[in-house]
Write an enzyme that holds these catalytic residues in place. Structure first.
Site, short mmCIF file in Angstrom:
data_model
loop_
_atom_site.label_atom_id
_atom_site.label_comp_id
_atom_site.label_asym_id
_atom_site.label_seq_id
_atom_site.Cartn_x
_atom_site.Cartn_y
_atom_site.Cartn_z
N ASP A 424 2.50 -3.76 19.48
CA ASP A 424 3.49 -4.39 19.61
C ASP A 424 3.26 -5.70 18.89
O ASP A 424 2.23 -6.14 18.91
CB ASP A 424 4.10 -4.65 20.91
N GLU A 476 3.57 -1.92 14.83
CA GLU A 476 5.10 -2.68 14.68
C GLU A 476 4.62 -3.89 13.79
O GLU A 476 4.34 -4.96 14.28
CB GLU A 476 5.50 -3.06 15.84
#
Length: 744
Positions: A424, A476
C-alpha cells in the site's frame, strides 16, 4: 582477633568491642528499589538461584504473598521477606539443580511453580547480532511471546518466553491477566546492548492476555501491545494474546506449483474483498467455504484481501495497523485464518494480502514512541509524520525497523502461505515531499527521493523473491517512478507488478462521459497503450473507486438502466482484454448501485434484477474465456503480445486490437463505445478463415439486446486496416466482441 583500637574510645575511657565482619544483606537495597520501580536492567542477576559461601541464595519476587518457600527434593525451605515483595534465604545446597517455589497468599490458594529467573535467555548471540544488523529474516521466531516446555529434574515446566525490542527503555515488565495486570512479577532483562528485553514466565500459556509495561526514556510509563503479537484481543480491546499453532496444512501441491509458476505469464484475475462486509457475521472458516464457492463459480484466479493485520478502528478498513504479526481477531484465531487460506488453495484460488508498511497509527499503546523515543517512526517530523492520514512513518533507514518489516513479509508468506503482497501507498514512501508542501527535507544529494525507503523496498522484494519464487509483490504506486517492476540488479525496485492507476483514471473518466461526447476525448481510452509495457501492470478497479462520493461503476455510466448495464459490461470486457492482469472490487462484478461501506454487507438482492444478474454472468464468462485463452495473458508484459487494428476511429468510438499468445493463438478484440449500433463494422484481420465469436457483451444472457454474429465471422479477401483480409462485425451500442482466430 580484635580490630584496631579507635582513639576516640580511649578518650572516653571505653574498652573497644571486638570488630566482626558485617554480613552483606541477601538483597542490596539498590536492587530492591530498582525491582520495585520496574527499572532493573538485569533482574536475573538478583532473582533466582545464585552461589553463596554458605550454599545457594534464592531470591523470589512475590508481592502480596503471605509466605514463600522453596521446595527442594520434597523439603520446603522458608524464605524471609526482605521488602518490596522480595523473599530470600540461603539454602544449604551448594549445587542447587532444581526446585519449585511454594507461595501462600492471604485467604487464597497455595501456588507451586518453577522459577522463571533460573532459565537462560531464549535468544542467542547470533540472533542479537542479526537483529542489530537488520538481517534476522525470521524475527518472529525469537521476538514476541512463545509458549515453551522444558524438561527439568523435578518434572516438565511449561510457560511462555517474552522478548521485545526497546533499546531506550529504562525498564520493561510483562503484565497480563496472569498477574492481575499488576506489573510487578515478571520484570525483563536487557540482553547486552542489543536493545532486546527477555523473560520466561512459567505457567503462562496460550490464551493469556498480556502487554509490556515500558518505563520510557521520557519518564513516562506506558502499557504497550507487543509489536510481534501473534494474536490479539477483539477490538476495541487492545491486549496481545499468547498463542501457538497446531494447524496441519493440506496445500503442499499448491505451494509446489506456485514455485514453478511465472505470475507475469499466467492468468491472474483478482477479486478484491473486504472480509467484514462481504457477508457480515461470518468467521474465517465460514468465509473460506462461502467465498471459495463464490470465487470459483465466478472464475477468478485470486482473491485480494484488504488488510487483515490487526487494527483497532474498523473505519480504517485495515490500513491503520497496530499488530503487524496478528490476523485480526474479528473473524477468529490465527489458525482459523490458516484454515481460510488452506481452503482457498484447495479450491484452486490464490490469496493476496494488502500490506501496509508505509505508516502506522499514533495510538500510544501500540508502536508509537514505543520506548519513550521515536523508535519505529522517523525522529524528524518532516520524515516521520504523514499529515494527510494523521499517522507516523516508519524509519526505513534504521536496521531494526527495516528488519521488522521485511521479516513481517516473510511471516505472512511462511506462517499463512499467502501468495502475494499488495504493498500500500508506495508513492508516499518514495518521495520525501509527498503531500508536504514546502515542509520537507531533501536527501543527502539534495533530491526528493527517499533513499532509505528505496533501499527497503529493494531489500523486501529481493528477500521475498529469493525465499519464495512464485510469490508476487504488487505496488500501489501512482506516479511515474521508473523501474518499479524492474529487477533490483538493474536499478529497479523489484516488484512483480504495479497497479496501473493511469489506466483506471483515464478509462473511468472516458466511460463516464455521454457517448456523444466521447469522440472528443478519444485519447483517454487509447493513451494507456502508449506505456502499457513500461511496467508489469495490474488494472485495478478497487475499493478506492467506489467510496467517498465517487459513485460506482453503475452510477458512473450515463443513460438509463439498460445503457448503464451495457456500459459496465463493455468496460469489464475492455479491462479483461487490455494488456495486464485485472483486479475488481466486490460488488462491482454485479454492478452494485450503492457505494461500498464497511458498515454493511453487499446488496446481494440486486442479483434478482436481470440487468445486475447479467453483469455477474458476463463476469463469469469473461473469466472462463480469459483463463482458457493464452493470448489474453501469456504475453502481457511484452509488446509482441499486442497489435492495434484500429486506434483512431474517434468518430464512431470504436477500438480494435489483437492479442497474441505464446502458444501461437490470436484473439481480435473490438469495442463500440458509442451509443449507436454499428451493424457491419469492417475489421482488418491477419488470418483468413472463420473467426469464432468467443464473447459478446450484448448477449441476451447478459441482459443485452442480443445483437451478435451468430458465433462466427468469415473473412473476405478485402485488405483493411493494413491487414490482408477483413470481416464485418455487428457491434451493439456500448459493447465488446472477442474473436478467436482459426488455428492451423
Amino acid at each position: 582477633m580484635s580490630g584496631p583500637e579507635d582513639p576516640a574510645d580511649r578518650r572516653h575511657g571505653e574498652v573497644p568491642a571486638p570488630r566482626r565482619d558485617i554480613p552483606r544483606p541477601l538483597v542490596e537495597r539498590r536492587d530492591l528499589m530498582l525491582l520495585a520501580a520496574g527499572t532493573h536492567r538485569d533482574p536475573h542477576t538478583v532473582l533466582g538461584a545464585h552461589p553463596h559461601p554458605d550454599g545457594t541464595v534464592v531470591r523470589v519476587l512475590r508481592p502480596h504473598a503471605a509466605k514463600v518457600s522453596v521446595r527442594v527434593g520434597g523439603v520446603d525451605h522458608p524464605l524471609d521477606s526482605v521488602g518490596y515483595g522480595v523473599f530470600a534465604a540461603v539454602l544449604p545446597h551448594p549445587e542447587l539443580m532444581d526446585y519449585r517455589i511454594v507461595t501462600e497468599y492471604p485467604g487464597g490458594p497455595t501456588v507451586i511453580a518453577a522459577d522463571g529467573f533460573r532459565f537462560l535467555p531464549t535468544l542467542g548471540e547470533l540472533d542479537l547480532h542479526l537483529i542489530g544488523e537488520g538481517r534476522h529474516e525470521h524475527l518472529w521466531h525469537v521476538l514476541g511471546a512463545h509458549p515453551r516446555r522444558y524438561t527439568t529434574l523435578d518434572g516438565p515446566v511449561s510457560g511462555t518466553s517474552f522478548a521485545v525490542w526497546a533499546p531506550n527503555a529504562r525498564g520493561v515488565t510483562v503484565i497480563g491477566d496472569f498477574d492481575g495486570w499488576s506489573g510487578n512479577t515478571a520484570p525483563m532483562r536487557a540482553l547486552g546492548t542489543s536493545g532486546v528485553w527477555e523473560v520466561f514466565v512459567p505457567d503462562v500459556g496460550s490464551g493469556t492476555k498480556y502487554k509490556y509495561r515500558v518505563h520510557g526514556a521520557d519518564g513516562r510509563v506506558v502499557d504497550h501491545a507487543d509489536p510481534l503479537a501473534f494474536a490479539t484481543e477483539l477490538p476495541p480491546a487492545t491486549a496481545s494474546v499468547v498463542t501457538g499453532s497446531d494447524y496441519t496444512w493440506q496445500d503442499a501441491q499448491w505451494l509446489e506449483r506456485r514455485r514453478s509458476t511465472d505470475p507475469t505469464r499466467s492468468p491472474m484475475s483478482v477479486y478484491e474483498v473486504h472480509l467484514g462486509s462481504w457477508r457480515p457475521g461470518l468467521g474465517y472458516r465460514e468465509l473460506a467455504e462461502q467465498l471459495a464457492d463464490y470465487v470459483r463459480a465466478a472464475g477468478y484466479t485470486h482473491v485480494e484481501l484488504l488488510p487483515v493485520a490487526e487494527h483497532p478502528f474498523g473505519g480504517s478498513w485495515g490500513y491503520q495497523v497496530t499488530s503487524y504479526y496478528a490476523p485480526t481477531a474479528r473473524f477468529g484465531s490465527p489458525d482459523d485464518f490458516r484454515a481460510f487460506v488452506d481452503h482457498l488453495h484447495g479450491a484452486g484460488i490464490g490469496v493476496l494480502l494488502d500490506w501496509v508498511p508505509a505508516h502506522f497509527p499514533r495510538d500510544e499503546w501500540a508502536l508509537a514512541r514505543f520506548d519513550g523515543t521515536p523508535l519505529y517512526e522517523h525522529p524528524d517530523p518532516r520524515r516521520g509524520e504523514q499529515l494527510d492520514w494523521g499517522t507516523y512513518v516508519f524509519d526505513f533507514g534504521r536496521n531494526e525497523v527495516r528488519n521488522f518489516l521485511v521479516a513481517n513479509a516473510r511471516f505472512w508468506i511462511e506462517e499463512f502461505h499467502i501468495d502475494g503482497l499488495r504493498v500500500d501507498a508506495v508513492a508516499s514512501m518514495l518521495y520525501l515531499d509527498y503531500s508536504r508542501g514546502e515542509n520537507w527535507e531533501p536527501n543527502i544529494h539534495g533530491g526528493r527521493e527517499n533513499l532509505e525507503a528505496v533501499a527497503f523496498l529493494r531489500e523486501l522484494n529481493d528477500v521475498v523473491h529469493r525465499a519464495h519464487p512464485g510469490v508476487v509483490t504488487i505496488a500501489e504506486e501512482s506516479t511515474t517512478w521508473p523501474g518499479v517492476t524492474r529487477g533490483t540488479e538493474v536499478g529497479g525496485l523489484g516488484f512483480t507488478m504495479k497497479w496501473n492507476m493511469g489506466w483506471m483514471h483515464d478509462t473511468l473518466g472516458f466511460l463516464a462521459r455521454d457517448p456523444i461526447h466521447r469522440s472528443w476525448h478519444h485519447n483517454e481510452i487509447t493513451f494507456s497503450l502508449v506505456y502499457a509495457w513500461s511496467e508489469n501492470y495490474v488494472l485495478p478497479i478497487s475499493h478506492d473507486e467506489v467510496v467517498h462520493g465517487k459513485g460506482t461503476l453503475w452510477t458512473r455510466m450515463p443513460g438509463d438502466d439498460f445503457a448503464k448495464a451495457a456500459g459496465v459490461r463493455a468496460l469489464l470486457a475492455y479491462m479483461w482484454a487490455h494488456p495486464g492482469k485485472q483486479l475488481l472490487f466486490m460488488g462491482q462484478d454485479f454492478g452494485q448501485f450503492r457505494e461500498w461501506s464497511h458498515d454493511r454487507g453487499l446488496d446481494w438482492g440486486e442479483l434478482d434484477n436481470p440487468l445486475h444478474r447479467g453483469i455477474a454472468t458476463a463476469v463469469r464468462d469473461l473469466n472462463r474465456v480469459y483463463r482458457a485463452t493464452p493470448a489474453l495473458w501469456s504475453q502481457d508484459t511484452t509488446p509482441g503480445g499486442y497489435a492495434w487494428i484500429e486506434a483512431d476511429d474517434r468518430d464512431r468510438n470504436v477500438l480494435a486490437f489483437l492479442r497474441y499468445g505464446s502458444d501461437g493463438s490470436t484473439v481480435a478484440c473490438v469495442f463500440n463505445f458509442s451509443g449507436a449500433l454499428h451493424g457491419e463494422y469492417r475489421v482488418g484481420l491477419p488470418i483468413a478463415g472463420e473467426w469464432t465469436e468467443i464473447l459478446n457483451t450484448d448477449a441476451a444472457d447478459y441482459g443485452g439486446s442480443g445483437v451478435g454474429n451468430y458465433g462466427v465471422v468469415r473473412t473476405e479477401e478485402i485488405p483493411w486496416h493494413g491487414r490482408p483480409v477483413s470481416a464485418t462485425v455487428a457491434l451493439a451500442p456500448n459493447s465488446a466482441v472477442w474473436l478467436a482466430a482459426p488455428r492451423a
